[in-house]
Enzyme design. Structure first.
Site, PDB file in Angstrom:
ATOM      1  CB  CYS B  85      -0.928   0.012   1.208  1.00  0.00           C
ATOM      2  SG  CYS B  85      -1.963  -1.447   1.295  1.00  0.00           S
ATOM      3  N   GLY B 120     -12.262  -8.554  -7.046  1.00  0.00           N
ATOM      4  CA  GLY B 120     -12.919  -8.121  -5.808  1.00  0.00           C
ATOM      5  C   GLY B 120     -12.568  -9.023  -4.630  1.00  0.00           C
ATOM      6  NE  ARG B 192     -20.943 -10.118   1.876  1.00  0.00           N
ATOM      7  CZ  ARG B 192     -20.421 -10.199   0.666  1.00  0.00           C
ATOM      8  NH1 ARG B 192     -20.527  -9.165  -0.162  1.00  0.00           N
ATOM      9  NH2 ARG B 192     -19.810 -11.272   0.267  1.00  0.00           N
ATOM     10  CB  CYS B 203     -13.689  -3.226   4.704  1.00  0.00           C
ATOM     11  SG  CYS B 203     -14.051  -4.351   6.074  1.00  0.00           S
ATOM     12  CB  CYS B 204     -10.533   0.556   2.037  1.00  0.00           C
ATOM     13  SG  CYS B 204      -9.374  -0.807   2.069  1.00  0.00           S
TER      14      CYS B 204
END
Lengths: 140, 384
Positions: B85, B120, B192, B203-204
């Protein structure tokens, strides 16, 4: 918890890495997770390493780990790469030898940080050419 | 570190595309508009750029060359950096080193990532890692930090959710954000389940994006653009192997990297007017308040609820919406944080402008591998 669920935690395809035969130490007739301790700087590391990650030394001794420890933190995972059967629970367990081990946890109601857990080991033959061991944790 | 022989460096151009799902574009097509915008802001023809530093984690071979080819900059030195990241923040640091050392005068930095092509879900990690091979995924790592933080400090899941509510409130004001709608604590908690106690809106998101900046020596910066922004400091740290029992509520690498940067620059957390931090998950922002020195241990929830870190507060954190709302195309995030902070210091951020911001910080970390808090951390300080 239901037996079927417990079986899924342990037996789902590719659920948990199969350790090599050499990743297990024997205390009498009992298999234990095998860590290593550096004879120079006392760093302890699991899985066992032949070179110390702290001091780069090569004098590493076998350190069989205890079969019970303390759960530091855990999470039940609902989204994971396709190879995993979800949900599953993973966490970090602190063992008396000063080693923190990550692994699958058999989920039980009321599980909380600082719970006592035991190390479970079973023989695995994911790789027929090199059978080994699989480990996970369950409430003590 | 010895900074005595380094030249002051400034940012003279910024560019980014709106983060989101851009499945129909290629990686060079994602980066091109950001790169062209940064050059345009700097008032530079491509031929003036002397080197390119490209940061990306998953874009394959030679991403920098592929973008250079499509933007009239082929042939010059291109350095591709992968640092999870922190990839483009690392690229920025290396570019800063080169310009500060006098090697080049005009350098382009960009970050790009196309996560939608991975399909994803959670990021693919190194299967040789023993924790990954036993089921570790990035949300679970943060989830365990969250569980332990809640356990140790008596915080609640609603406190965690409040971080996402703030992020989305800020992101709603940012035209480049992936999510531009507000949310509520109830909606966040009802979303979820991903890795308990973290829910989807904590969450990102999966997304694609690119961001770019142009830097040059401060002594010539005024010739390029109206409001150059000084780089006050740049620091890069790597994960330190820590055997044994470690407190997972202390982000060791961030604490160490920021402490070293503060010492190098003489700038402290009390001097910050605005910052962008690595809020990949709600718990992360709380832990980073403490690690970056905005508050003491166990005080992050109080700081959040005080409003100090919201727009209008004492030290707004993630006015862009952060990784949670602006999005987190991994390798692009470091550069995008720099774009945001530079534009904040230039007073260009419209409804999300932090009034009178003079000093800003960007912080990005990341990389899940056993034995480390994180693999990499890059922190930058900017000032006008």
């Amino acid at each position: 918890m239901p037996d079927s669920n417990a079986a899924a935690v342990r037996m789902a395809p590719r659920t948990g890495r199969q350790l090599r035969e050499g990743d297990v130490a024997w205390v009498g007739s009992e298999p234990r997770l095998r860590a290593a301790r550096c004879l120079d700087c006392d760093t302890r590391v699991f899985p066992a390493a032949t070179v110390c990650p702290s001091c780069n030394g090569e004098r590493m001794a076998e350190l069989p780990l205890s079969d019970t420890g303390t759960l530091y933190a855990f999470s039940t995972v609902h989204i994971a790469p396709a190879m995993w059967q979800t949900p599953y629970t993973i966490g970090y367990v602190d063992l008396p030898e000063g080693v923190r081990v990550f692994g699958k946890i058999e989920p039980v109601a009321g599980l909380a940080p600082d719970a006592r857990v035991r190390v479970c080991l079973e023989q695995a033959d994911d790789d027929a050419q090199a059978p080994g061991w699989r480990y996970w944790f369950a409430a003590a | 570190m010895n900074h005595a022989n380094l030249r002051p460096v400034s940012v003279i151009g910024t560019g980014m595309i709106r983060f989101g799902k851009h499945r129909d574009l290629t990686v060079p097509q994602l980066a091109q508009p950001a790169v062209r915008e940064a050059l345009r802001e700097a008032g530079l023809e491509p031929a003036r750029i002397q080197a390119i530093y490209a940061g990306t984690a998953t874009s394959g071979w030679m991403p920098g060359q592929r973008v250079a080819r499509d933007t009239g900059m082929s042939g010059i030195p291109v350095i591709n950096t992968e640092n999870a990241c922190s990839s483009s923040a690392t690229a920025f640091r290396e570019a800063w080193v080169a310009v500060a050392a006098g090697l080049y005068d005009y350098v382009l930095v960009f970050g790009v990532e196309q996560l939608t092509k991975l399909g994803g879900g959670t990021l693919p990690l190194d299967q040789d890692d023993i924790e990954v091979a036993n089921g570790m995924v990035m949300p679970a790592l943060y989830a365990m930090r969250a569980q332990r933080y809640l356990h140790d400090y008596g915080a609640s899941e609603a406190d965690l959710a409040s971080v996402a509510v703030k992020a989305r409130r800020h992101g709603a004001l940012n035209p480049d954000a992936q999510f531009r709608t507000e949310t509520t604590v109830e909606e966040v908690l009802a979303s979820r389940r991903i890795a308990d106690p973290l829910t989807l809106l904590q969450c990102c998101p999966t997304g694609d994006g690119a961001a770019a900046v142009v830097i040059c020596p401060t002594e010539v910066a005024a010739r390029h653009g109206e409001r150059p922004v000084r780089v006050l400091g740049s620091h890069l740290a790597s994960g330190r192997f820590l055997p044994g029992f470690r407190d997972m509520t202390i982000p060791e690498i961030t604490q160490r990297c920021s402490a070293e940067l503060y010492e190098d620059t003489g700038v402290g957390p009390e001097d910050l007017d605005v910052l962008e931090c690595h809020d990949a998950f709600t718990i992360a922002e709380l832990l980073y308040y403490e690690a970056l020195g905005l508050c003491g241990r166990g005080e992050a929830v109080s700081l959040l609820h005080s409003g100090a870190t919201s727009l209008g507060g004492r030290v707004p954190v993630n006015p862009s919406g952060g990784l949670l709302s602006k999005g987190h195309p991994v390798g692009a995030s470091g550069a995008a944080q720099i774009v945001e902070v530079v534009r904040q210091l230039q007073g260009r951020c419209g409804p999300r402008q932090v009034d009178g911001a003079k000093v800003g910080l960007t912080h990005v970390t990341g990389g899940g591998t056993s034995g480390f808090d994180h693999g990499a951390c890059a922190i930058h300080l900017f000032g006008v």
